[in-house]
Motif scaffolding. Structure first.
Motif, PDB file in Angstrom:
ATOM      1  N   LYS A 154     143.235 -16.272  37.641  1.00 32.80           N
ATOM      2  CA  LYS A 154     141.945 -15.817  37.114  1.00 32.80           C
ATOM      3  C   LYS A 154     141.759 -14.326  37.347  1.00 32.80           C
ATOM      4  N   ARG A 155     142.142 -13.849  38.525  1.00 31.31           N
ATOM      5  CA  ARG A 155     141.988 -12.430  38.846  1.00 31.31           C
ATOM      6  C   ARG A 155     142.820 -11.558  37.907  1.00 31.31           C
ATOM      7  N   ALA A 156     143.940 -12.094  37.434  1.00 30.87           N
ATOM      8  CA  ALA A 156     144.832 -11.326  36.555  1.00 30.87           C
ATOM      9  C   ALA A 156     144.375 -11.324  35.101  1.00 30.87           C
ATOM     10  N   ASN A 157     143.320 -12.067  34.790  1.00 33.10           N
ATOM     11  CA  ASN A 157     142.821 -12.112  33.413  1.00 33.10           C
ATOM     12  C   ASN A 157     142.431 -10.705  32.965  1.00 33.10           C
ATOM     13  N   PRO A 158     142.961 -10.236  31.838  1.00 30.63           N
ATOM     14  CA  PRO A 158     142.692  -8.851  31.411  1.00 30.63           C
ATOM     15  C   PRO A 158     141.228  -8.564  31.107  1.00 30.63           C
ATOM     16  N   ARG A 159     140.401  -9.596  30.937  1.00 28.99           N
ATOM     17  CA  ARG A 159     138.991  -9.315  30.656  1.00 28.99           C
ATOM     18  C   ARG A 159     138.253  -8.827  31.894  1.00 28.99           C
ATOM     19  N   PHE A 160     138.861  -8.979  33.075  1.00 28.47           N
ATOM     20  CA  PHE A 160     138.272  -8.434  34.295  1.00 28.47           C
ATOM     21  C   PHE A 160     138.887  -7.064  34.550  1.00 28.47           C
ATOM     22  N   GLU A 161     138.169  -6.033  34.179  1.00 29.95           N
ATOM     23  CA  GLU A 161     138.705  -4.679  34.307  1.00 29.95           C
ATOM     24  C   GLU A 161     138.700  -4.200  35.754  1.00 29.95           C
ATOM     25  N   THR A 162     137.790  -4.731  36.555  1.00 29.77           N
ATOM     26  CA  THR A 162     137.698  -4.328  37.957  1.00 29.77           C
ATOM     27  C   THR A 162     137.561  -5.567  38.835  1.00 29.77           C
ATOM     28  N   GLU A 163     137.755  -5.379  40.129  1.00 24.79           N
ATOM     29  CA  GLU A 163     137.567  -6.467  41.083  1.00 24.79           C
ATOM     30  C   GLU A 163     136.115  -6.947  41.053  1.00 24.79           C
ATOM     31  N   GLN A 164     135.198  -6.032  40.844  1.00 18.79           N
ATOM     32  CA  GLN A 164     133.784  -6.403  40.789  1.00 18.79           C
ATOM     33  C   GLN A 164     133.497  -7.316  39.605  1.00 18.79           C
TER      34      GLN A 164
ATOM     35  N   PRO B 129     126.881 -12.471  34.360  1.00 15.80           N
ATOM     36  CA  PRO B 129     127.554 -11.286  33.818  1.00 15.80           C
ATOM     37  C   PRO B 129     127.407 -11.222  32.298  1.00 15.80           C
ATOM     38  N   ALA B 130     127.233 -10.028  31.785  1.00 15.52           N
ATOM     39  CA  ALA B 130     127.156  -9.849  30.335  1.00 15.52           C
ATOM     40  C   ALA B 130     128.540 -10.004  29.716  1.00 15.52           C
ATOM     41  N   LYS B 131     128.553 -10.432  28.474  1.00 14.44           N
ATOM     42  CA  LYS B 131     129.800 -10.451  27.716  1.00 14.44           C
ATOM     43  C   LYS B 131     130.111  -9.028  27.277  1.00 14.44           C
ATOM     44  N   LYS B 132     131.292  -8.555  27.598  1.00 11.57           N
ATOM     45  CA  LYS B 132     131.644  -7.166  27.306  1.00 11.57           C
ATOM     46  C   LYS B 132     132.030  -6.999  25.840  1.00 11.57           C
ATOM     47  N   ARG B 133     131.399  -6.035  25.206  1.00  8.72           N
ATOM     48  CA  ARG B 133     131.754  -5.712  23.823  1.00  8.72           C
ATOM     49  C   ARG B 133     132.988  -4.813  23.825  1.00  8.72           C
ATOM     50  N   PRO B 134     133.991  -5.130  23.011  1.00 14.49           N
ATOM     51  CA  PRO B 134     135.172  -4.257  22.953  1.00 14.49           C
ATOM     52  C   PRO B 134     134.860  -2.902  22.339  1.00 14.49           C
ATOM     53  N   GLU B 135     133.845  -2.856  21.469  1.00 14.22           N
ATOM     54  CA  GLU B 135     133.456  -1.606  20.825  1.00 14.22           C
ATOM     55  C   GLU B 135     131.941  -1.460  20.865  1.00 14.22           C
ATOM     56  N   ILE B 136     131.479  -0.253  21.046  1.00 13.87           N
ATOM     57  CA  ILE B 136     130.048   0.035  20.984  1.00 13.87           C
ATOM     58  C   ILE B 136     129.602  -0.003  19.525  1.00 13.87           C
TER      59      ILE B 136
END
Length: 310
Positions: free
Chosen positions: A42-52, A263-270
């Motif tokens: 799970k930690r290696a999932n690319p959607r987690f950009e940081t440890e936080q 946590p919010a869903k991260k948008r790939p583009e603004i």
């Protein structure tokens, strides 16, 4: 691999530390450290950009698994108010006056929240975002909008707080140049709608206000100092899963203990078209985008603190 469910991991951690109250964040940090092999994938999932980001996801899972955690043992207790929610393992040795302490804290916090306006919450939120998420924030005052579209023309257009996350600040200059030339993102933008209390009577209205004014950003959040009850929290979980807006519970007395509940869903583009719409209407937001533009194009690696957090 331990092959234990997450609820069981939490129960064992609490049992090993009896009578100590832990927030979901503290529990998440503890169990991911105790069982690193279970969380490696799970930690290696690319959607987690940081440890936080990773910890925030585990925190959200803990909140959703509350009943499963309580089912592990009748000695596991939880307390919802004052926020943040805490869990502990009661081994029967707690003194009566220890049990009464949270109620005293709750009675102290209520009048403070009642005397604060939403406007008073803005600097508290910015302090939290700066210290805990390393964001550079600006207040967006809707009174600085043109308001030339008639009554309701700008309804739910403006977020209360916007922020820049300079993700490339510590990168090598060569990398910054490559990202800039390749059209990559060296900054991420956040947006926040602030409310005092969320109840069943206002939760949907408040949430969709945040959807309207914050969905353009890399991450959008609804922020409140309190949630009335578990029904409201369940409604927020459903809406967040559908629309991607996150939820932060702001601690007025101790901002560092504020809780990123969902946590919010991260948008790939603004969504730059929406950004342009707000820029054309509001002077504060125009100043914000000007600061972002200057940082993005010049890539000095420096952010002038005096320009932010006001």
């Amino acid at each position: 691999m331990s092959k234990l469910s997450q609820s069981k991991k939490i129960a064992l951690f609490l049992q090993d530390n009896p009578n100590q109250r832990y927030t979901a964040k503290a529990i998440a940090e503890a169990i991911t450290t105790r069982y690193p092999e279970d969380y490696a994938e799970k930690r290696a999932n690319p959607r987690f950009e940081t440890e936080q980001d990773f910890i925030s996801q585990v925190v959200a899972e803990i909140g959703a698994q509350k009943q499963g955690i309580l089912n592990q043992s009748n000695k596991i207790k939880w307390q919802d108010k004052p926020r943040p929610r805490v869990y502990w393992f009661d081994d029967g040795t707690l003194l009566a006056n220890d049990e009464s302490l949270p109620e005293e804290e709750s009675s102290d916090e209520a009048p403070i929240n009642n005397t604060l306006s939403e406007y008073d919450l803005y600097p508290i939120l910015m302090d939290y975002l700066k210290s805990e998420h390393q964001l550079y924030c600006l207040r967006i005052d809707e009174k600085r909008s043109k308001n030339n579209l008639g009554s309701g023309g700008n309804q739910w257009l403006h977020p209360d707080i916007v922020a820049m996350e300079p993700v490339a600040q510590q990168w090598h200059q060569y990398v910054k140049s490559c990202v800039l030339q390749g059209g990559g993102q060296s900054v991420r933008l956040w947006s926040f709608e602030v409310k005092k209390t969320l109840t069943m009577g206002n939760v949907r209205k408040c949430f969709f206000q945040a959807v309207s004014n914050s969905s353009w950003a890399s991450e959008g959040y609804l922020v409140a100092t309190s949630i009335a009850d578990s029904r409201v929290e369940q409604e927020l979980r459903m809406l967040s899963a559908l629309h991607g807006i996150g939820v932060i519970l702001l601690s007025v007395n101790n901002p560092s203990e504020s809780e990123l509940l969902l946590p919010a869903k991260k948008r790939p583009e603004i969504d730059w078209q929406s950004v342009n719409r707000i820029v054309e209407e509001n002077a504060d937001f125009k100043d914000f985008i000007d600061l972002v533009s200057n940082y993005y194009h010049y890539q000095t690696g420096r952010v002038r603190s005096k320009d932010w957090n006001h």
